[in-house]
Design a protein around this motif. Structure first.
Motif, mmCIF file in Angstrom:
data_model
loop_
_atom_site.group_PDB
_atom_site.id
_atom_site.type_symbol
_atom_site.label_atom_id
_atom_site.label_comp_id
_atom_site.label_asym_id
_atom_site.label_seq_id
_atom_site.Cartn_x
_atom_site.Cartn_y
_atom_site.Cartn_z
ATOM 1 N N THR A 104 0.837 -1.200 0.000
ATOM 2 C CA THR A 104 0.000 0.000 0.000
ATOM 3 C C THR A 104 0.870 1.246 0.000
ATOM 4 O OG1 THR A 104 -1.789 -1.122 1.180
ATOM 5 C CG2 THR A 104 -1.782 1.277 1.241
ATOM 6 N N PHE A 117 -1.087 0.871 9.803
ATOM 7 C CA PHE A 117 -1.884 0.028 8.922
ATOM 8 C C PHE A 117 -2.462 -1.160 9.686
ATOM 9 C CE2 PHE A 117 0.786 2.487 6.227
ATOM 10 C CZ PHE A 117 0.145 2.595 5.005
ATOM 11 N N THR A 168 -6.779 -1.849 5.483
ATOM 12 C CA THR A 168 -6.407 -2.516 4.236
ATOM 13 C C THR A 168 -7.256 -3.769 4.022
ATOM 14 O OG1 THR A 168 -4.673 -3.783 5.371
ATOM 15 C CG2 THR A 168 -4.027 -1.677 4.368
#
Length: 304
Positions: free
Chosen positions: A17, A166, A210
Motif C-alpha cells: 500500500t 496500517f 487494508t
C-alpha cells in the motif's frame, strides 16, 4: 513531508500500500521517495519491479549507510531501473520516483547508538528538502528501527513528519493497531522517552484499513443471504470495536478495498492494470490516489 508507515502485525499490506501511494503521488506530478527501513526484509525492489534489488541492495543500502560505511545511501530511479514495462515509460507530467533500498542480508538493527541516530536525522533532513513526499516503511511491531526514527525526529533538523498505522479489518488487527500506538512500549510511550510531546505526536498519527471487503464487492456475489447477514453483523461489531479503541472512522485517513491482484501478487497497480488488462479494480487505484493526496494535505488531517 516525512511519513512513517508501520503496523503491529505482518500481513497488513502495509508495504505494498505504501509503495502504491508513493507511486500515485509521483503520477500526480510530485517528487516522491520511498525508504525501505524494513531492514530485516528489504524487498521493496521486488514490488517496484527492480530485479537487481529484489532482496535489497548488494552494495550501498540503508543498513550500510546507517552503520557509517557510506557517505550517502544508494538511490534507484524507479522509472529508469524497473523491469516492468508499464513503469519504465514515465508518464508525462509525473514527478520523480526514487527508492532507497535496504541492504541485502543486512538484518534488523540489534541496537541504536548515537552515531546511527545522527546519520538517520541527517538523512531525513536532506531528503525532506528534496522530495515532496518521503515515505519510510518500517518493520512490523515494536523494533529498534521504530525507536531509531523516533529519536531522529526528536532532534534538529526538525523535519515535519506524520505516522500511518496500517491494519486489516479484523478484531485482532484493530486491537493490535491501538496497542501499537497507546500500549506499553507503544509509539506514544517510546516517543515520550525521547523528548516528543505525546499529545502532539498523537495528532500526527492516522490509521489506514487494508483489504476491506466492501458490501457491494463482487466477491460477495455468490454468498447466501444468511452469510451476508452474518457478515453485516460482524462489520457492525468491528465498527464499534474500532470506535472503542480509537481507530474508527474519525481517526482513519484511508481505506483500501480488497483486490484480487494484491491478494495474489504484491505489485504496483498501474492504469494499464485497470484500463487495459483489467486485472485490477478501478476502486483500488482510486483509493491509492485518494490516500496519496490526503497524506500531504494539511486539511485532511484537521479535525479527525
Amino acid at each position: 513531508m516525512l511519513v512513517f508507515a508501520i503496523s503491529d502485525k505482518g500481513g497488513t499490506g502495509r508495504s505494498v500500500t505504501a509503495m502504491n501511494v508513493v507511486y500515485r503521488h509521483a503520477l500526480q506530478g510530485h517528487d516522491a521517495c520511498y525508504l525501505d527501513f524494513d531492514l530485516g526484509s528489504p524487498t521493496a525492489g521486488a514490488i517496484f519491479g527492480i530485479g537487481a534489488a529484489a532482496r535489497g541492495a548488494r552494495e550501498g543500502g540503508l543498513h550500510e549507510y546507517l552503520r557509517g560505511y557510506l557517505a550517502e545511501p544508494l538511490r534507484l530511479d524507479v522509472w529508469a531501473e524497473s523491469d516492468r514495462e508499464a513503469l519504465r515509460a514515465r508518464p508525462p507530467g509525473s514527478g520523480r520516483l526514487v527508492l532507497l533500498p535496504g541492504s541485502e542480508g543486512g538484518g534488523e538493527l540489534s541496537s541504536v547508538d548515537e552515531e546511527v541516530v545522527r546519520r538517520c536525522a541527517q538523512l531525513f533532513g536532506r531528503i525532506d528538502e528534496e522530495f515532496d513526499l518521503c515515505l519510510v516503511d518500517l518493520s512490523a511491531g515494536r523494533s529498534f528501527t521504530a525507536e531509531l526514527v523516533l529519536q531522529a525526529t526528536a532532534r534538529p533538523p526538525r523535519v515535519p513528519f506524520r505516522w500511518l498505522v496500517f491494519h486489516r479489518w479484523t478484531r485482532q488487527h484493530i486491537i493490535a493497531a491501538d496497542g501499537l500506538v497507546t500500549g506499553a512500549d507503544g509509539l506514544l510511550d517510546v516517543a515520550a522517552r525521547f523528548g516528543h510531546d505525546p499529545d502532539e505526536l498523537r495528532d500526527r498519527i492516522r490509521f489506514v484499513r487494508t483489504a476491506v471487503l466492501e458490501p457491494g464487492a463482487a466477491e460477495l456475489a455468490g454468498l447466501r443471504d444468511e452469510q451476508r447477514a452474518w457478515l453485516s453483523t460482524c462489520d457492525d461489531e468491528l465498527r464499534e470495536l474500532a470506535r472503542r479503541h480509537g481507530v474508527g472512522r474519525t481517526a482513519m485517513l484511508g481505506r483500501i478495498p480488497l483486490d484480487p491482484v494484491l491478494q495474489w501478487r504484491e505489485q504496483l497497480i498501474s492504469d494499464e492494470d485497470v484500463l487495459a488488462s483489467k486485472i485490477a479494480n478501478a476502486e483500488t487505484a482510486a483509493a491509492f490516489d485518494d490516500l496519496a493526496r490526503k497524506i500531504v494535505d494539511d486539511s485532511a488531517w484537521e479535525g479527525l
